[in-house]
Motif scaffolding. Sequence first.
Motif, PDB file in Angstrom:
ATOM      1  N   ILE A 152       0.863  -1.181   0.000  1.00  0.00           N
ATOM      2  CA  ILE A 152       0.000   0.000   0.000  1.00  0.00           C
ATOM      3  C   ILE A 152       0.902   1.234   0.000  1.00  0.00           C
ATOM      4  O   ILE A 152       1.648   1.468   0.951  1.00  0.00           O
ATOM      5  N   LEU A 153       0.841   1.979  -1.082  1.00  0.00           N
ATOM      6  CA  LEU A 153       1.599   3.219  -1.229  1.00  0.00           C
ATOM      7  C   LEU A 153       0.581   4.324  -1.491  1.00  0.00           C
ATOM      8  O   LEU A 153       0.171   4.552  -2.629  1.00  0.00           O
ATOM      9  N   ALA A 154       0.114   4.966  -0.423  1.00  0.00           N
ATOM     10  CA  ALA A 154      -0.975   5.929  -0.558  1.00  0.00           C
ATOM     11  C   ALA A 154      -1.015   6.834   0.661  1.00  0.00           C
ATOM     12  O   ALA A 154      -0.505   6.490   1.726  1.00  0.00           O
ATOM     13  N   ALA A 155      -1.660   7.983   0.473  1.00  0.00           N
ATOM     14  CA  ALA A 155      -1.881   8.896   1.591  1.00  0.00           C
ATOM     15  C   ALA A 155      -2.922   8.302   2.531  1.00  0.00           C
ATOM     16  O   ALA A 155      -3.713   7.434   2.149  1.00  0.00           O
ATOM     17  N   ASN A 156      -2.931   8.778   3.769  1.00  0.00           N
ATOM     18  CA  ASN A 156      -3.941   8.336   4.725  1.00  0.00           C
ATOM     19  C   ASN A 156      -5.345   8.576   4.176  1.00  0.00           C
ATOM     20  O   ASN A 156      -5.629   9.651   3.632  1.00  0.00           O
ATOM     21  N   GLY A 157      -6.216   7.608   4.341  1.00  0.00           N
ATOM     22  CA  GLY A 157      -7.584   7.761   3.882  1.00  0.00           C
ATOM     23  C   GLY A 157      -8.350   6.462   4.019  1.00  0.00           C
ATOM     24  O   GLY A 157      -7.809   5.442   4.475  1.00  0.00           O
ATOM     25  N   PRO A 158      -9.623   6.452   3.639  1.00  0.00           N
ATOM     26  CA  PRO A 158     -10.443   5.248   3.778  1.00  0.00           C
ATOM     27  C   PRO A 158      -9.860   4.026   3.076  1.00  0.00           C
ATOM     28  O   PRO A 158      -9.933   2.909   3.610  1.00  0.00           O
ATOM     29  N   GLU A 159      -9.286   4.232   1.896  1.00  0.00           N
ATOM     30  CA  GLU A 159      -8.779   3.088   1.139  1.00  0.00           C
ATOM     31  C   GLU A 159      -7.659   2.379   1.887  1.00  0.00           C
ATOM     32  O   GLU A 159      -7.559   1.150   1.873  1.00  0.00           O
ATOM     33  N   TRP A 160      -6.797   3.154   2.552  1.00  0.00           N
ATOM     34  CA  TRP A 160      -5.701   2.561   3.326  1.00  0.00           C
ATOM     35  C   TRP A 160      -6.264   1.653   4.422  1.00  0.00           C
ATOM     36  O   TRP A 160      -5.874   0.497   4.574  1.00  0.00           O
ATOM     37  N   VAL A 161      -7.190   2.180   5.194  1.00  0.00           N
ATOM     38  CA  VAL A 161      -7.756   1.416   6.309  1.00  0.00           C
ATOM     39  C   VAL A 161      -8.504   0.189   5.801  1.00  0.00           C
ATOM     40  O   VAL A 161      -8.381  -0.914   6.365  1.00  0.00           O
ATOM     41  N   LEU A 162      -9.260   0.351   4.735  1.00  0.00           N
ATOM     42  CA  LEU A 162     -10.034  -0.771   4.197  1.00  0.00           C
ATOM     43  C   LEU A 162      -9.129  -1.875   3.669  1.00  0.00           C
ATOM     44  O   LEU A 162      -9.394  -3.070   3.882  1.00  0.00           O
ATOM     45  N   LEU A 163      -8.055  -1.508   2.987  1.00  0.00           N
ATOM     46  CA  LEU A 163      -7.119  -2.524   2.481  1.00  0.00           C
ATOM     47  C   LEU A 163      -6.469  -3.278   3.633  1.00  0.00           C
ATOM     48  O   LEU A 163      -6.307  -4.504   3.580  1.00  0.00           O
ATOM     49  N   ASP A 164      -6.095  -2.559   4.682  1.00  0.00           N
ATOM     50  CA  ASP A 164      -5.454  -3.202   5.826  1.00  0.00           C
ATOM     51  C   ASP A 164      -6.405  -4.197   6.491  1.00  0.00           C
ATOM     52  O   ASP A 164      -6.028  -5.347   6.773  1.00  0.00           O
ATOM     53  N   LEU A 165      -7.656  -3.776   6.738  1.00  0.00           N
ATOM     54  CA  LEU A 165      -8.623  -4.689   7.361  1.00  0.00           C
ATOM     55  C   LEU A 165      -8.971  -5.851   6.440  1.00  0.00           C
ATOM     56  O   LEU A 165      -9.138  -6.994   6.892  1.00  0.00           O
ATOM     57  N   ALA A 166      -9.095  -5.559   5.153  1.00  0.00           N
ATOM     58  CA  ALA A 166      -9.410  -6.624   4.201  1.00  0.00           C
ATOM     59  C   ALA A 166      -8.312  -7.677   4.169  1.00  0.00           C
ATOM     60  O   ALA A 166      -8.595  -8.887   4.115  1.00  0.00           O
ATOM     61  N   ALA A 167      -7.062  -7.242   4.196  1.00  0.00           N
ATOM     62  CA  ALA A 167      -5.948  -8.194   4.205  1.00  0.00           C
ATOM     63  C   ALA A 167      -5.993  -9.056   5.467  1.00  0.00           C
ATOM     64  O   ALA A 167      -5.778 -10.274   5.414  1.00  0.00           O
ATOM     65  N   LEU A 168      -6.279  -8.442   6.618  1.00  0.00           N
ATOM     66  CA  LEU A 168      -6.405  -9.209   7.861  1.00  0.00           C
ATOM     67  C   LEU A 168      -7.492 -10.270   7.735  1.00  0.00           C
ATOM     68  O   LEU A 168      -7.341 -11.405   8.194  1.00  0.00           O
ATOM     69  N   ARG A 169      -8.573  -9.908   7.090  1.00  0.00           N
ATOM     70  CA  ARG A 169      -9.726 -10.808   7.031  1.00  0.00           C
ATOM     71  C   ARG A 169      -9.529 -11.996   6.090  1.00  0.00           C
ATOM     72  O   ARG A 169     -10.274 -12.980   6.171  1.00  0.00           O
ATOM     73  N   ILE A 170      -8.518 -11.916   5.214  1.00  0.00           N
ATOM     74  CA  ILE A 170      -8.236 -13.074   4.351  1.00  0.00           C
ATOM     75  C   ILE A 170      -6.870 -13.687   4.641  1.00  0.00           C
ATOM     76  O   ILE A 170      -6.413 -14.571   3.915  1.00  0.00           O
ATOM     77  N   GLY A 171      -6.205 -13.219   5.700  1.00  0.00           N
ATOM     78  CA  GLY A 171      -4.924 -13.809   6.086  1.00  0.00           C
ATOM     79  C   GLY A 171      -3.754 -13.394   5.235  1.00  0.00           C
ATOM     80  O   GLY A 171      -2.747 -14.111   5.167  1.00  0.00           O
ATOM     81  N   ALA A 172      -3.831 -12.209   4.595  1.00  0.00           N
ATOM     82  CA  ALA A 172      -2.733 -11.712   3.763  1.00  0.00           C
ATOM     83  C   ALA A 172      -1.893 -10.707   4.549  1.00  0.00           C
ATOM     84  O   ALA A 172      -2.384 -10.048   5.466  1.00  0.00           O
ATOM     85  N   GLU A 173      -0.632 -10.611   4.203  1.00  0.00           N
ATOM     86  CA  GLU A 173       0.250  -9.614   4.798  1.00  0.00           C
ATOM     87  C   GLU A 173       0.109  -8.290   4.054  1.00  0.00           C
ATOM     88  O   GLU A 173      -0.219  -8.261   2.867  1.00  0.00           O
ATOM     89  N   THR A 174       0.390  -7.211   4.769  1.00  0.00           N
ATOM     90  CA  THR A 174       0.506  -5.906   4.128  1.00  0.00           C
ATOM     91  C   THR A 174       1.947  -5.409   4.248  1.00  0.00           C
ATOM     92  O   THR A 174       2.674  -5.803   5.153  1.00  0.00           O
ATOM     93  N   ALA A 175       2.320  -4.545   3.331  1.00  0.00           N
ATOM     94  CA  ALA A 175       3.582  -3.806   3.416  1.00  0.00           C
ATOM     95  C   ALA A 175       3.230  -2.354   3.145  1.00  0.00           C
ATOM     96  O   ALA A 175       2.745  -2.021   2.062  1.00  0.00           O
ATOM     97  N   GLY A 176       3.406  -1.499   4.150  1.00  0.00           N
ATOM     98  CA  GLY A 176       3.041  -0.097   4.004  1.00  0.00           C
ATOM     99  C   GLY A 176       4.231   0.735   3.555  1.00  0.00           C
ATOM    100  O   GLY A 176       5.280   0.724   4.199  1.00  0.00           O
ATOM    101  N   PHE A 177       4.060   1.450   2.461  1.00  0.00           N
ATOM    102  CA  PHE A 177       5.126   2.278   1.907  1.00  0.00           C
ATOM    103  C   PHE A 177       4.734   3.747   2.012  1.00  0.00           C
ATOM    104  O   PHE A 177       3.667   4.138   1.544  1.00  0.00           O
ATOM    105  N   GLU A 178       5.591   4.526   2.618  1.00  0.00           N
ATOM    106  CA  GLU A 178       5.267   5.936   2.838  1.00  0.00           C
ATOM    107  C   GLU A 178       5.492   6.748   1.578  1.00  0.00           C
ATOM    108  O   GLU A 178       6.589   6.724   1.007  1.00  0.00           O
ATOM    109  N   PRO A 179       4.482   7.483   1.100  1.00  0.00           N
ATOM    110  CA  PRO A 179       4.680   8.353  -0.054  1.00  0.00           C
ATOM    111  C   PRO A 179       5.801   9.353   0.215  1.00  0.00           C
ATOM    112  O   PRO A 179       5.926   9.900   1.307  1.00  0.00           O
TER     113      PRO A 179
END
Length: 510
Positions: free
Chosen positions: A60-87
Amino acid sequence: MTEGTLGRIVSGPPDRGGHIAFARLTRTERLPLTELYRRSGLVARLLLDHGVRPGDRIGILAANGPEWVLLDLAALRIGAETAGFEPGKFTPGGLVARYGLRLLFTDRPEAAGVPGAVSTDEVAAAADGPGDGGPLPPVTWGPESVTTVKFTSGSTGEPKGLGATAGSVDSSLRAVQQIFHHGPGDDLFVFLPLSLLQQRYWVYSALLHGHDVTVSTYEAAFAALRRVRPTVVMGVPAFFETAKRQMENRLRRSGATGGQELRDAGRAVFGDRIRYLWTGSAPASPGVLRFLTEAGLPIYEGYGLNETCIVTKNHPGAHREGSVGQVLPGKEVLIGPDGVVSVRSDHPVNDHYAYAAPGDSEKMFRPGGVVRTGDLGRVDEDGFLWIQGRADDVIVLDNGKKVVVRPVEEALRADPAVAECVVFCPGQTELVAVVSPAAVPADRTAISAHLERTNARLAADERISRAVVADEPFSIGNGLLTSQYKPRRARILDAYRAAVHDPSEGIHAR
């Protein structure tokens, strides 16, 4: 780990109420946490449709916002890892291959055409759909499961990656909840990049404990604070130093000197519901801490690293000014014979870096869940930790005297004309400070006067002979501060090496 933080989050929608708000410069979008959870199911289905499976990693390479939070929760819900990249620190090209990403979700226009990159617009569109995405495959988060790769802020070189375990997340959240008791009526305000895992803790906390959480950005933070009226603000010391200057400006314009007027200035900046302020990640100025507390804004300093999570924290039940607090449950502080702090965790973040140069892991991680921090410190008789500086930042003069530079830097920084400073020792013969001015043009007269006052209080070997005033304030944009507003010493020295080594340069102490 069905009883743990992540297990409870993925097991079903939150049942304790609470909202999440996304605060921008001029508007705020507010959603019930149950609606956030519903939308995360739709985004989880989007990930599955893109072929993301348990154990895969998305970026996830994006500014803070709904999409960031939704992607993080969605990944948790399917057992996927996230890697957060700061713009600003990372660019889209090469991330997919370097970090083994299944997909890279980004709002960066330059990502168009990058293989594996998906626009966050697609996430927003999916989240607007009806329903909840349908049943998802069952997920188990064990204590040693890696949930996200976080990156060190790093003062030099490429950031090191670290896979954070679910157990470390759970342990930290439980410890914090025990001392701050966040719950209904609270609204936790976070604005640092969500690529920093601790910022996401407060979204998880809201889902678990039914309080509100507001997500903003550094640029919008002060405008949003007055609208949102949070009860808790999480920020780095530089943010609170800016808040202090804003409050002082209000007092100056009104001709007030303190008391009720000071508290009114605090409410004008932070709103009228503050329960406490939270700071860490870098040393906080004692003057700033005292100023805010006197304004009715109690502020509590803590200590931790990416490699340890939160280790110590001052809080209403146990607070000692100047310390970074008592050790949290699940952590143990060990002081070596050289004075260096090591931390042992019941649930370590990890025992190695996922991405780093050879030998980096061995320097930091020791057997038994122990991390050697590189910080100098002591623990007092009541269990409060006091950080005295970095072991690497001890200067040895030509007379053999060892000088810990942090107290010297803090002393010089304690003036409104100085935003930041870093002390160097050219030729092992004198101390030279590179000063970041609080304003442009710099108030050289004030800096000179404060240099004299500071030297008068220091021991002979600790006195600063010259202060080189930076051409422009240190910032993230010019590469002289990390994303957590810590000075990048090596880069600052590179930028001002000629002036540091030239005896004729700078403001000279009399």
